[in-house]
Motif scaffolding. Structure first.
Motif, short mmCIF file in Angstrom:
data_model
loop_
_atom_site.label_atom_id
_atom_site.label_comp_id
_atom_site.label_asym_id
_atom_site.label_seq_id
_atom_site.Cartn_x
_atom_site.Cartn_y
_atom_site.Cartn_z
N MET A 1 15.53 35.35 37.24
CA MET A 1 15.59 33.90 37.23
C MET A 1 17.05 33.45 37.12
SD MET A 1 13.68 31.29 34.56
CE MET A 1 12.34 32.47 34.39
N ARG A 2 17.43 32.49 37.94
CA ARG A 2 18.80 31.97 37.92
C ARG A 2 18.77 30.62 37.20
NH1 ARG A 2 21.59 35.11 41.72
NH2 ARG A 2 23.33 33.64 41.72
N VAL A 3 19.43 30.54 36.04
CA VAL A 3 19.36 29.35 35.19
C VAL A 3 20.75 28.76 35.00
CG1 VAL A 3 18.67 28.44 32.94
CG2 VAL A 3 17.39 30.33 33.96
N ALA A 4 20.93 27.51 35.38
CA ALA A 4 22.17 26.79 35.12
C ALA A 4 22.03 26.04 33.80
CB ALA A 4 22.48 25.81 36.25
N ILE A 5 22.86 26.39 32.83
CA ILE A 5 22.82 25.76 31.51
C ILE A 5 23.95 24.74 31.44
CG2 ILE A 5 22.90 26.11 29.03
CD1 ILE A 5 22.02 28.99 29.49
N VAL A 6 23.59 23.47 31.42
CA VAL A 6 24.58 22.39 31.33
C VAL A 6 24.61 21.94 29.87
CG1 VAL A 6 25.28 20.12 32.18
CG2 VAL A 6 24.03 21.70 33.69
N THR A 7 25.75 22.11 29.24
CA THR A 7 25.84 21.87 27.80
C THR A 7 26.98 20.92 27.47
OG1 THR A 7 26.13 22.91 25.63
CG2 THR A 7 27.26 23.95 27.49
N GLU A 8 26.79 20.11 26.43
CA GLU A 8 27.85 19.21 25.97
C GLU A 8 28.91 19.95 25.16
OE1 GLU A 8 27.78 16.11 27.01
OE2 GLU A 8 25.72 16.08 27.77
N SER A 9 28.63 21.21 24.76
CA SER A 9 29.57 21.95 23.92
C SER A 9 29.33 23.44 24.07
CB SER A 9 29.40 21.54 22.44
OG SER A 9 30.36 22.16 21.62
N PHE A 10 30.42 24.21 24.01
CA PHE A 10 30.32 25.66 24.15
C PHE A 10 31.51 26.29 23.42
CE2 PHE A 10 30.50 29.68 26.70
CZ PHE A 10 29.18 30.10 26.46
N PRO A 11 31.35 27.53 22.89
CA PRO A 11 32.47 28.17 22.21
C PRO A 11 33.73 28.18 23.10
CG PRO A 11 30.48 29.43 21.85
CD PRO A 11 30.14 28.35 22.85
N PRO A 12 34.91 28.00 22.46
CA PRO A 12 35.17 28.18 21.02
C PRO A 12 34.77 27.03 20.12
CG PRO A 12 37.19 27.61 22.16
CD PRO A 12 36.16 27.80 23.23
N ASP A 13 34.11 25.98 20.64
CA ASP A 13 33.57 24.95 19.75
C ASP A 13 32.65 25.61 18.73
OD1 ASP A 13 34.85 23.28 21.48
OD2 ASP A 13 33.03 22.46 22.38
N ILE A 14 32.65 25.07 17.51
CA ILE A 14 31.76 25.58 16.46
C ILE A 14 30.83 24.45 16.05
CG2 ILE A 14 31.63 26.57 14.14
CD1 ILE A 14 34.40 27.74 14.57
N ASN A 15 29.61 24.51 16.53
CA ASN A 15 28.57 23.55 16.17
C ASN A 15 27.23 24.11 16.64
OD1 ASN A 15 28.08 22.62 19.00
ND2 ASN A 15 30.16 21.80 18.80
N GLY A 16 26.16 23.43 16.31
CA GLY A 16 24.83 23.94 16.62
C GLY A 16 24.56 24.04 18.11
N VAL A 17 25.01 23.05 18.89
CA VAL A 17 24.76 23.07 20.33
C VAL A 17 25.50 24.24 20.98
CG1 VAL A 17 25.09 21.81 22.49
CG2 VAL A 17 24.33 20.59 20.44
N ALA A 18 26.78 24.42 20.61
CA ALA A 18 27.57 25.52 21.19
C ALA A 18 26.97 26.87 20.84
CB ALA A 18 29.01 25.42 20.69
#
Length: 380
Positions: A1-18
């Protein structure tokens, strides 16, 4: 399965979403799927090349979208409009778009998915209405209109807790299902308790009460201030954010350790005697799970995500939200009863042992499969 994950935050950010996005992408890759992460560029990222991960630290491609810091809260980045998002999804040949806490970049991801006729799963993770109320004193209804528009367009919305699912339902969001969060039960473990660290934090053998998380208005960390005057108690605060100067002034007896991650953070968690969380707007509250995995008794508000995580009197203590006296009384109770602390800590550890990220992301893959199957049935 090819999944595009569009996120408001990603490491090196440190938070729950990332953190959740990283764990999701890593496990999808381990399961033989092909994830692509699309995230705002950080302050130190060079010009995005559109082809993949800028630093090569991930086994899956990461496309960075130009962004600006949120005024007054530079730790939060807001992605700028860019054709790169739709181009990345197209070149990836994504079967499904995963929207992680969609609001700005995620809303554009939803638009791209609709235009490309790709099914989308939207993960609700941030109480944006509550944030608008806290930071602006207004705008809660506008935030919910935005949330409702994005999530209604998705094939399925995943809520991290029963409280979050109820909020979505009450605000008219359809097709909501429950998807909780995992915890690394090997990293966060009672065996990481460190006597030397404890002596450095509490040289007089004091009870160590810790908070871990962002230092921001919505977290209500100032509710811990009365603990600083309790005899035999030492408060430890881990994290950073815009509220740090005010909190240092309000809690001059507390240890502020700044931002900590990885094994170092796990060692701090396990070395606490009590973990106290104070924010009433948590849709899940990952730090509660990490404390429980570390065998540490939890005090948390009876609101939002902690209602699912804390079985009052068995795996921790729930207190009325926003009540500093109740937080103080709960900590005082645990300080006076070491056997109670030990029992709550052990029961908390037992409660999370099956909530590994592997098990949780396997549940997510089942949601993906359901959505794809439903789309196929409609097309047929």
């Amino acid at each position: 399965m090819r999944v595009a994950i569009v996120t408001e935050s990603f490491p090196p950010d440190i938070n729950g979403v990332a953190h959740c996005t990283l764990q999701t992408a890593q496990h999808l890759h381990r399961r033989g799927h092909q994830p692509l992460v699309i995230a705002p560029a950080g302050p130190h990222d060079g010009p995005p090349d559109g082809g993949g991960d800028a630093d090569g630290t991930h086994p899956f491609p990461v496309v960075r979208i130009p962004s600006l810091p949120l005024p007054g809260y530079p730790q939060v980045r807001v992605a700028l409009p860019s054709r790169r998002l739709a181009a990345a999804i197209t070149s990836h040949r994504s079967d499904l778009v995963h929207l992680a806490s969609p609001f700005v970049l995620g809303a554009r991801g939803m638009t791209a998915a609709l235009r490309l006729r790709i099914p989308a799963v939207a993960v609700y993770q941030t109480d944006l209405g509550g944030y608008a109320r806290t930071y602006l004193g207004a705008g809660e209804n506008a935030a919910w209109r935005r949330i409702r528009a994005v999530h209604t367009a998705a094939d399925r919305t995943l809520a991290p807790s029963t409280a979050a699912a109820r909020d979505l339902d009450e605000h008219g969001v359809p097709r909501v299902a429950l998807w909780p969060r995992g915890v690394d039960t090997e990293r966060f473990h009672p065996a990481r308790r460190d006597p030397e660290l404890r002596r450095s934090l509490a040289p007089g053998g004091e009870l160590i009460v810790g908070y871990v998380g962002r230092l921001a208005p919505e977290k209500n960390v100032e509710l811990l201030a009365p603990l600083c005057s309790l005899p035999g108690v030492r408060v430890v605060v881990v994290g950073d954010g815009p509220s740090e100067p005010a909190l240092r002034a309000a809690m001059p007896g507390a240890h502020f350790l700044g931002r900590r991650t990885g094994t170092e953070l796990a060692r701090i968690f396990a070395s606490l005697d009590v973990f106290a969380h104070t924010g009433p707007q948590e849709t899940f509250c990952q730090t509660v799970q990490e404390a429980q995995a570390s065998g540490v008794p939890v005090v948390a508000p009876a609101a939002g995500g902690p209602l699912d995580l804390v079985d009052h009197g068995r795996t921790g203590l729930l207190v009325p939200p926003g009540d500093a006296d109740e937080v103080r009384d709960a900590v005082s109770l645990l300080a006076a009863h070491p056997r109670k602390r030990a029992a709550l800590g052990q029961a908390g550890r037992e409660a999370v042992e099956g909530r590994t990220w592997e098990a949780i992301v396997d549940q997510l893959i089942d949601h993906y499969a359901d959505v794809l199957m439903a789309r196929t049935a409609v097309a047929a």
